[in-house]
Design an enzyme around this catalytic site. Structure first.
Site, PDB file in Angstrom:
ATOM      1  N   GLU A  14     -13.364  10.657 -12.318  1.00 59.90           N
ATOM      2  CA  GLU A  14     -12.898  10.166 -11.264  1.00 59.90           C
ATOM      3  C   GLU A  14     -13.881   8.925 -10.740  1.00 59.90           C
ATOM      4  OE1 GLU A  14     -13.132  13.362  -8.537  1.00 59.90           O
ATOM      5  OE2 GLU A  14     -11.589  14.783  -9.481  1.00 59.90           O
ATOM      6  N   HIS A  59      -8.454  13.630  -5.473  1.00 55.93           N
ATOM      7  CA  HIS A  59      -9.159  14.645  -5.099  1.00 55.93           C
ATOM      8  C   HIS A  59      -9.370  14.690  -3.596  1.00 55.93           C
ATOM      9  CE1 HIS A  59     -13.449  16.472  -6.325  1.00 55.93           C
ATOM     10  NE2 HIS A  59     -12.870  16.942  -5.288  1.00 55.93           N
ATOM     11  N   ARG A  70     -11.975  22.260 -10.364  1.00 56.76           N
ATOM     12  CA  ARG A  70     -12.871  21.049 -10.918  1.00 56.76           C
ATOM     13  C   ARG A  70     -12.248  20.437 -11.820  1.00 56.76           C
ATOM     14  NH1 ARG A  70     -16.309  20.103  -7.087  1.00 56.76           N
ATOM     15  NH2 ARG A  70     -18.302  19.548  -8.672  1.00 56.76           N
TER      16      ARG A  70
END
Length: 317
Positions: A261, A280, A232
């Site tokens: 992000e 990601h 994370r």
């Protein structure tokens, strides 16, 4: 049931529509980013499927009909779990859709750092053919690997990478001794960072782990160490990582996740030669995306049929 997908980056949601429609449920879609967006879109729905939109205490209070939240993913930090528990709202996740993919990505990032693949590739593209330009590389058999979090992904990553390293140490306060893997020394978090030449993170984002890896822990690492995060983004403080790269405490860092992000344009970490950043993507394969989306929808279907979803994190009523 009326089911809302609050937000999703998968394009068409035909898969979810097919799963829910076959069980007689209605699928609604939205593009929520804020709590206000969710409140506005989720009036009169029984369940939501969420990717990144916040399901806060404010949202739950404003949606008295809502009985279940199903998250696309393992982590449920976008949901206020205590507020959900207090209101009897089920919270579900998809616990194991991308275990192999994330472990593979973590090992790939670790390998890339140890061999400075990004640096050597950049030099070749610039027309410079000289192995010495990438700086000194160390044989991993003389190094210690630290694994923080030994759940499914952390354990798989450890098992794949351990044969390269001289020693492996681990930290996981929730894993009982009886389940602790053989050959891995159990350490406290500070001792793990002090002992490890490479650390890979595999733990959830909670109030306790928010910003966990910052100046204090990084300062404990041996000079020229490596850090990998495929868990994370909020676990790591980017500015502290950048400073550790600048002062040589870190020789390299590999991050698949960031606190924001996409990251702010021009952040110095993105252009640093010691940083490897991916978008990601660790969780992703064509197969894992299908499994993720189908299971998130099936959480709703099973709950509607039986009163109890398969993959629940908070038990509702």
């Amino acid at each position: 049931m009326r089911v809302l997908v609050t937000d999703a980056e998968y394009g068409s949601l035909d898969l979810e529509a097919d799963v829910l429609g076959a069980a007689g449920h209605e699928l609604l879609t939205a593009r929520c980013r804020t709590a206000a967006d969710v409140i506005g879109a989720a009036q009169d729905v029984d369940a939501v499927i969420v990717q990144y939109a916040p399901i806060s205490a404010e949202v739950l209070a404003a949606l008295p009909r809502l009985r279940l939240v199903s998250r696309y993913g393992v982590g449920v930090d976008v949901v206020d779990l205590e507020a959900a528990r207090a209101r009897g709202v089920w919270v579900c996740n998809v616990p194991d859709y991308g275990t192999v993919e994330v472990a593979l990505h973590a090992v790939a990032m670790l390998s890339a750092l140890l061999r400075n693949l990004a640096g050597h590739g950049r030099h070749v593209r610039e027309g410079r053919w000289d192995y010495r330009l990438g700086g000194p590389l160390r044989r991993p058999g003389g190094l210690t690997l630290g694994v923080v979090g030994l759940g499914r992904i952390g354990r798989m990553t450890m098992e794949r990478a351990a044969p390269w390293f001289g020693d492996v140490v681990g930290h996981d306060p929730y894993l009982p001794d009886a389940a602790w893997p053989d050959g891995v020394e159990r350490l406290g978090l500070e001792d793990l960072f002090a002992r490890s030449h490479a650390v890979t993170l595999h733990l959830p984002l909670t109030a306790e782990t928010q910003g966990l890896v910052g100046p204090d822990l990084l300062a404990r690492m041996p000079a020229g160490s490596y850090l990998v995060n495929t868990a994370r983004g909020g676990l790591v403080q980017p500015d502290a990582v950048l400073q550790a790269l600048e002062d040589g405490r870190l020789a390299g860092v590999a991050l698949d996740v960031l606190p924001e992000e996409p990251p702010p344009a021009g952040h110095a970490l993105l252009g640093h030669p010691g940083a490897l950043v991916t978008p990601h993507v660790a969780w992703y394969s064509q197969e894992s995306e299908v499994e993720l989306r189908r299971t998130a929808a099936e959480n709703v279907v099973v709950w509607a049929r039986t009163g109890r979803p398969v993959h629940w994190v908070v038990e509702g009523r």
